[in-house]
Design a protein around this motif. Structure first.
Motif, PDB file in Angstrom:
ATOM      1  N   ILE A 169       1.502  -1.117  -0.371  1.00 18.25           N
ATOM      2  CA  ILE A 169      -0.011   0.511  -0.117  1.00 18.25           C
ATOM      3  C   ILE A 169       0.834   1.002  -0.128  1.00 18.25           C
ATOM      4  O   ILE A 169       0.435   2.162   0.125  1.00 18.25           O
ATOM      5  N   GLY A 170       2.165   1.107  -0.372  1.00 18.99           N
ATOM      6  CA  GLY A 170       3.336   1.977  -0.018  1.00 18.99           C
ATOM      7  C   GLY A 170       3.579   3.387   0.898  1.00 18.99           C
ATOM      8  O   GLY A 170       3.564   4.153   0.908  1.00 18.99           O
ATOM      9  N   VAL A 213      -7.726   2.821  12.534  1.00 15.10           N
ATOM     10  CA  VAL A 213      -6.597   1.910  13.013  1.00 15.10           C
ATOM     11  C   VAL A 213      -5.831   3.055  13.696  1.00 15.10           C
ATOM     12  O   VAL A 213      -5.783   4.308  13.823  1.00 15.10           O
ATOM     13  N   ALA A 214      -5.398   1.971  15.604  1.00 14.37           N
ATOM     14  CA  ALA A 214      -4.524   2.563  16.434  1.00 14.37           C
ATOM     15  C   ALA A 214      -3.664   2.503  16.050  1.00 14.37           C
ATOM     16  O   ALA A 214      -2.009   1.854  16.337  1.00 14.37           O
ATOM     17  N   ALA A 258      -6.622  -4.265   9.278  1.00 17.56           N
ATOM     18  CA  ALA A 258      -6.307  -3.168   9.692  1.00 17.56           C
ATOM     19  C   ALA A 258      -4.679  -2.408   8.307  1.00 17.56           C
ATOM     20  O   ALA A 258      -4.984  -1.604   8.060  1.00 17.56           O
ATOM     21  N   LEU A 259      -4.567  -3.667   7.137  1.00 20.79           N
ATOM     22  CA  LEU A 259      -3.832  -3.234   6.182  1.00 20.79           C
ATOM     23  C   LEU A 259      -4.839  -2.008   5.134  1.00 20.79           C
ATOM     24  O   LEU A 259      -4.751  -1.048   4.667  1.00 20.79           O
ATOM     25  N   ALA A 260      -6.305  -3.345   5.043  1.00 16.54           N
ATOM     26  CA  ALA A 260      -6.976  -2.246   4.511  1.00 16.54           C
ATOM     27  C   ALA A 260      -7.680  -1.078   4.561  1.00 16.54           C
ATOM     28  O   ALA A 260      -8.266  -0.428   3.831  1.00 16.54           O
ATOM     29  N   ARG A 261      -7.264  -1.226   5.753  1.00 20.76           N
ATOM     30  CA  ARG A 261      -7.923   0.555   6.389  1.00 20.76           C
ATOM     31  C   ARG A 261      -6.596   1.213   6.433  1.00 20.76           C
ATOM     32  O   ARG A 261      -7.219   2.594   5.480  1.00 20.76           O
ATOM     33  N   LEU A 262      -6.149   0.785   6.574  1.00 24.34           N
ATOM     34  CA  LEU A 262      -4.451   1.919   6.322  1.00 24.34           C
ATOM     35  C   LEU A 262      -4.041   1.880   4.517  1.00 24.34           C
ATOM     36  O   LEU A 262      -4.113   3.174   4.648  1.00 24.34           O
TER      37      LEU A 262
END
Ligand code: GLN
Length: 392
Positions: free
Chosen positions: A305-306, A349-350, A380-384
């Motif tokens: 996701i860079g 995400v915290a 979490a990665l999908a949200r980030l």
């Protein structure tokens, strides 16, 4: 209202623990405070159930239950490479947090100087204030988080009583090499000072790095106070089981500090965790394999996701560079703390703002951890990934 002590106005609450509270309030995925979302080993949980029915339920010996200390002496004796006397060289504490505080209170007079590497684990600042010590900060310089040995020598020359070495290091994931530890140790001996180590991530050291205990190095046992905990190694952060290992005279006095601070760690929990301390080497190999895999998976996800990040040599923490987002008009003037609060509420995400770990003015880093089940890491990665949309 009568005035409170001056002491309490000189530090804030822990930002790490605060981020957990804010995360919980908003139902975010909590990658801030480092603790796993999976169960401890079955044998430990079974032993806890047994302790619930069979005891002990009353105080253990103030400096730790005998069987717990014996098992600790056996396990850590191997790591340190010497026979540890469970009666005279160990104090069991309420978590690594009390172990560090107890070490500082045992060796420092008000005004004594103590060297701390920056970035540092948040607690050390408060430990210094509460024990009256004055920190001298030694920068760990990214990307490798190397340090200048001359600055360490300068600190000792200024009379530093001790140096705190968090190895592997929270939050930057640095693993101190044997050579680095020998160089620090040599100076500590030369200037007759202590090394206080925090080794709670000792079993999370990724190849080709290896963990060296400061206390195992030639001549260093008498000058080292090893602080450690069972939290990370057995996934029992809520049990608050920690300990100090050190030379007899230090421990004799640390026992007094500990006794009057807390009397003792929970007796049934010591009983149950003793089972873990007796696990064979394969347990630690499996734990490391699990975290090695999680690290690779999480870092790969961040790359996809860079998001720019460091590669930790140890621990389960990763520092992410958020400068590219802070440069966007909507975040003009944001501190890293404000960005983390925004992230909890808008991304779900915290993280912990980097400024809680650095002495230097650092506003462009946030800390995430990967002690999570794969499905949670995926989510979490999908949200980030949504962060990247901000740049469009
Ligand atoms: N060491 C963990 C962290 O840095 C938390 C430990 C704690 O909160 N007591 O997140």
């Amino acid at each position: 209202m009568p005035k409170l002590s001056d002491r309490v106005h000189t530090f804030t609450d822990s930002v790490i623990r605060r981020m957990t509270r804010i995360s919980d309030e908003h139902g975010a995925i909590n990658l801030s405070q480092g603790f796993p979302d999976f169960d401890p080993p079955q044998e430990i949980m079974d032993a806890l159930a047994k302790a619930a029915h069979e005891g002990p339920h009353q105080y253990s010996i103030t400096f730790g239950a005998e069987n717990f200390r014996e098992a600790l002496a056996e396990k850590q004796g191997k790591a340190i490479g010497r026979k540890i006397d469970p009666e005279k060289e160990i104090v069991v504490t309420c978590g690594g947090t009390e172990a560090m505080m107890c070490a500082m209170m045992t060796i420092c007079n008000p005004g004594d100087k103590v060297m701390v590497f920056s970035p540092f684990y948040e607690n050390y600042g408060a430990d210094a204030i509460l024990s009256g010590a004055e920190p001298i900060y030694i920068p760990l310089v990214p990307p490798q988080y190397n340090f200048d040995l001359k600055l360490v020598e300068e600190g000792f020359r200024q009379g530093a009583k001790a140096i705190i070495v968090c190895n592997p290091s929270n939050p930057c994931g640095k693993v101190f090499s044997k050579e680095e530890l020998m160089a620090i140790g040599k100076l500590a001996l030369q200037y007759d000072a202590f090394v206080v180590t925090d080794e709670v991530y000792e079993h999370m050291v990724y190849a080709p790095n290896t963990h060296t205990c400061m206390a195992s190095l030639p001549g260093m046992y008498e000058h080292t106070i090893t602080c450690n905990s069972l939290s990370k190694t057995y996934s029992i952060t809520g049990w608050r089981l920690g300990y100090l290992i050190g030379p007899e005279e230090v421990i004799e006095n640390a026992k007094k500090v500990h006794d009057f601070l807390t009397v003792g760690a929970a007796a049934p929990l010591q009983e149950a965790a003793t089972v873990g301390l007796k696990f064979p080497q394969s347990y630690y190999d499996d734990l490391l394999a699990t975290y090695t895999e999680k690290r690779a998976y999480f870092l790969e996800g961040l790359d996809k996701i860079g998001l720019k990040h460091n590669v930790p040599q140890g621990t389960y923490f990763v520092l992410i560079d958020i400068q590219e987002f802070l440069d966007l008009p909507q975040f003009k003037g944001y501190t890293d703390l404000e960005f983390c609060e925004w992230m909890i509420m808008n991304i779900g995400v915290a993280a912990v703002p980097g400024s809680s770990f650095f002495r230097e003015e650092v506003n462009h880093l946030i800390r995430l951890h990967f002690a999570r089940e794969k499905a949670t890491i995926d989510e979490a990665l999908a949200r980030l990934e949504k962060l990247q949309e901000l740049k469009k």
